[in-house]
Write an enzyme that holds these catalytic residues in place. Sequence first.
Site, PDB file in Angstrom:
ATOM      1  N   LYS A 112      39.200  52.437  52.044  1.00  0.00           N
ATOM      2  CA  LYS A 112      39.173  53.406  50.941  1.00  0.00           C
ATOM      3  C   LYS A 112      39.022  54.835  51.440  1.00  0.00           C
ATOM      4  CE  LYS A 112      37.754  50.384  47.269  1.00  0.00           C
ATOM      5  NZ  LYS A 112      36.770  50.046  46.262  1.00  0.00           N
ATOM      6  N   LYS A 197      45.695  42.817  48.455  1.00  0.00           N
ATOM      7  CA  LYS A 197      44.941  42.305  47.307  1.00  0.00           C
ATOM      8  C   LYS A 197      45.412  42.955  46.002  1.00  0.00           C
ATOM      9  CE  LYS A 197      41.016  43.914  45.855  1.00  0.00           C
ATOM     10  NZ  LYS A 197      39.650  44.394  45.673  1.00  0.00           N
ATOM     11  N   LYS A 200      42.447  46.674  40.997  1.00  0.00           N
ATOM     12  CA  LYS A 200      42.647  47.412  39.751  1.00  0.00           C
ATOM     13  C   LYS A 200      42.799  48.908  39.944  1.00  0.00           C
ATOM     14  CE  LYS A 200      38.135  46.453  38.207  1.00  0.00           C
ATOM     15  NZ  LYS A 200      37.313  46.783  39.360  1.00  0.00           N
TER      16      LYS A 200
HETATM   17  N1  AQP Z   1      42.595  40.280  43.792  1.00  0.00           N
HETATM   18  C1  AQP Z   1      41.451  39.656  43.621  1.00  0.00           C
HETATM   19  N2  AQP Z   1      41.351  38.331  43.808  1.00  0.00           N
HETATM   20  C2  AQP Z   1      40.189  37.668  43.623  1.00  0.00           C
HETATM   21  N3  AQP Z   1      39.054  38.285  43.229  1.00  0.00           N
HETATM   22  C3  AQP Z   1      39.110  39.612  43.020  1.00  0.00           C
HETATM   23  N4  AQP Z   1      38.183  40.505  42.630  1.00  0.00           N
HETATM   24  C4  AQP Z   1      38.748  41.729  42.578  1.00  0.00           C
HETATM   25  N5  AQP Z   1      40.041  41.663  42.905  1.00  0.00           N
HETATM   26  C5  AQP Z   1      40.293  40.360  43.205  1.00  0.00           C
HETATM   27  C6  AQP Z   1      36.803  40.164  42.333  1.00  0.00           C
HETATM   28  O1  AQP Z   1      36.495  40.666  41.039  1.00  0.00           O
HETATM   29  C7  AQP Z   1      35.129  41.095  41.023  1.00  0.00           C
HETATM   30  C8  AQP Z   1      35.045  42.509  40.537  1.00  0.00           C
HETATM   31  O2  AQP Z   1      35.808  43.307  41.393  1.00  0.00           O
HETATM   32  P1  AQP Z   1      35.493  44.842  41.604  1.00  0.00           P
HETATM   33  O3  AQP Z   1      35.450  45.502  40.294  1.00  0.00           O
HETATM   34  O4  AQP Z   1      34.272  44.988  42.430  1.00  0.00           O
HETATM   35  O5  AQP Z   1      36.658  45.301  42.532  1.00  0.00           O
HETATM   36  P2  AQP Z   1      38.229  45.500  42.336  1.00  0.00           P
HETATM   37  O6  AQP Z   1      38.739  44.913  41.083  1.00  0.00           O
HETATM   38  O7  AQP Z   1      38.811  45.063  43.599  1.00  0.00           O
HETATM   39  O8  AQP Z   1      38.254  47.069  42.121  1.00  0.00           O
HETATM   40  P3  AQP Z   1      39.032  48.186  42.858  1.00  0.00           P
HETATM   41  O9  AQP Z   1      38.421  49.473  42.437  1.00  0.00           O
HETATM   42  O10 AQP Z   1      40.490  48.018  42.639  1.00  0.00           O
HETATM   43  O11 AQP Z   1      38.695  47.954  44.344  1.00  0.00           O
HETATM   44  P4  AQP Z   1      39.695  48.029  45.487  1.00  0.00           P
HETATM   45  O12 AQP Z   1      40.124  49.463  45.514  1.00  0.00           O
HETATM   46  O13 AQP Z   1      38.826  47.612  46.633  1.00  0.00           O
HETATM   47  O14 AQP Z   1      40.821  47.101  45.268  1.00  0.00           O
HETATM   48  C9  AQP Z   1      34.610  40.953  42.447  1.00  0.00           C
HETATM   49  O15 AQP Z   1      33.908  39.745  42.544  1.00  0.00           O
HETATM   50  C10 AQP Z   1      35.859  40.886  43.269  1.00  0.00           C
HETATM   51  O16 AQP Z   1      35.682  40.147  44.455  1.00  0.00           O
END
Ligand code: AQP
Length: 336
Positions: A112, A197, A200
């Site tokens: 990030k 991955k 969001k």
């Molecule tokens: N792609 C995914 N597959 C499986 N599990 C996921 N999680 C997130 N993406 C996946 C799980 O959902 C929970 C909440 O996630 P978060 O809000 O902490 O993170 P995010 O959705 O990954 O948000 P961001 O802001 O988009 O983060 P980055 O930029 O890192 O991708 C968690 O249990 C997470 O594991």
Amino acid sequence: MTRIFSGIKPTGHLTLGNYLGALRQWVEVDQHRAESLFCVVDLHALTVEHDPARVRRLSRQAATLMLAAGLDPERCAVFVQSHVDEHARLSYLLECVANDGEMRRMIQYKEKSVRERERGGSVRLSLLTYPVLMAADILAYGADEVPVGEDQTQHVELTRDLAVRFNQRYGHTFVVPRATPPKVAARVMDLQEPTSKMGKSHESGAGIVYLLDEPEVVRKKILRAVTDSGREVVYDREGKPGVSNLLEILAACEGRGPEELSGAFDSYGELKKATAEAVVELLRPVRERHRELCAEPGRVDAVLRAGAEKARAMARPTVDAAYRAMGLMMPAGGEV
Ligand code: AQP
């Protein structure tokens, strides 16, 4: 009784990855078998450049979706992190236990911080320290288990290290938790870029299925998913990342393993159609319930208020104990 804590950060609209990797397990399994707390971790959303009004809006939306997905406030606490001061109180103490080197090793920080620089922004100090806040989120409640997707397991490992170190230095204060990722779909990949991955906060929406996407949009995104060379529909994450991602999504929707579906389809097109329909059906009740809950915002507010009260009462004794253990003088009368 086992205690469970987990959260979602309001950095964007909730995705199919959030649902399959975390939320569904909270709803279907965790809240029924343990004392559970589920949180919109809004402070975490401030670690990258943000728009205040958007974070506020997304926090409400995330809480509403958590309830729409089936979290039952009679069974678990649903609340917003910033409504419970104990998270930030404990975070500072844990910063005094963590060290600079281990924070810089966090994969999410590395990825990030590059992303922030590429966007022309500066890297906030909180991006480096937020895994400590996450540790505080978990340790404040004495959680035994942390149901998270695979991307968060390194942060749970850090949490374990900090808990052990704190207990050794200052006396037993924290439960040492463990991550409990789902067996299938612990890492749902972007449909357009199946080696990354589905996140969001990522910019391209074409490879991301949002929980509130209309069924037609869900179908379109899945039918246009990038697949791999060859024609055989087999589960092979290394060799066939696109197809394997679809197999994993479909398997998760149907409650079985992706290997069982290997060879069940004659073409990529067939697999895509089946996956699209399964996801549309999976998300339909969530979208419907979300619409109903949006019509009664007072109900969501009441749930969050009660959830924060319950959470505060659960966290305070542990956080106070940590203050005392570290040598801080408590005000006369006992509590902070
Ligand atoms: N792609 C995914 N597959 C499986 N599990 C996921 N999680 C997130 N993406 C996946 C799980 O959902 C929970 C909440 O996630 P978060 O809000 O902490 O993170 P995010 O959705 O990954 O948000 P961001 O802001 O988009 O983060 P980055 O930029 O890192 O991708 C968690 O249990 C997470 O594991």
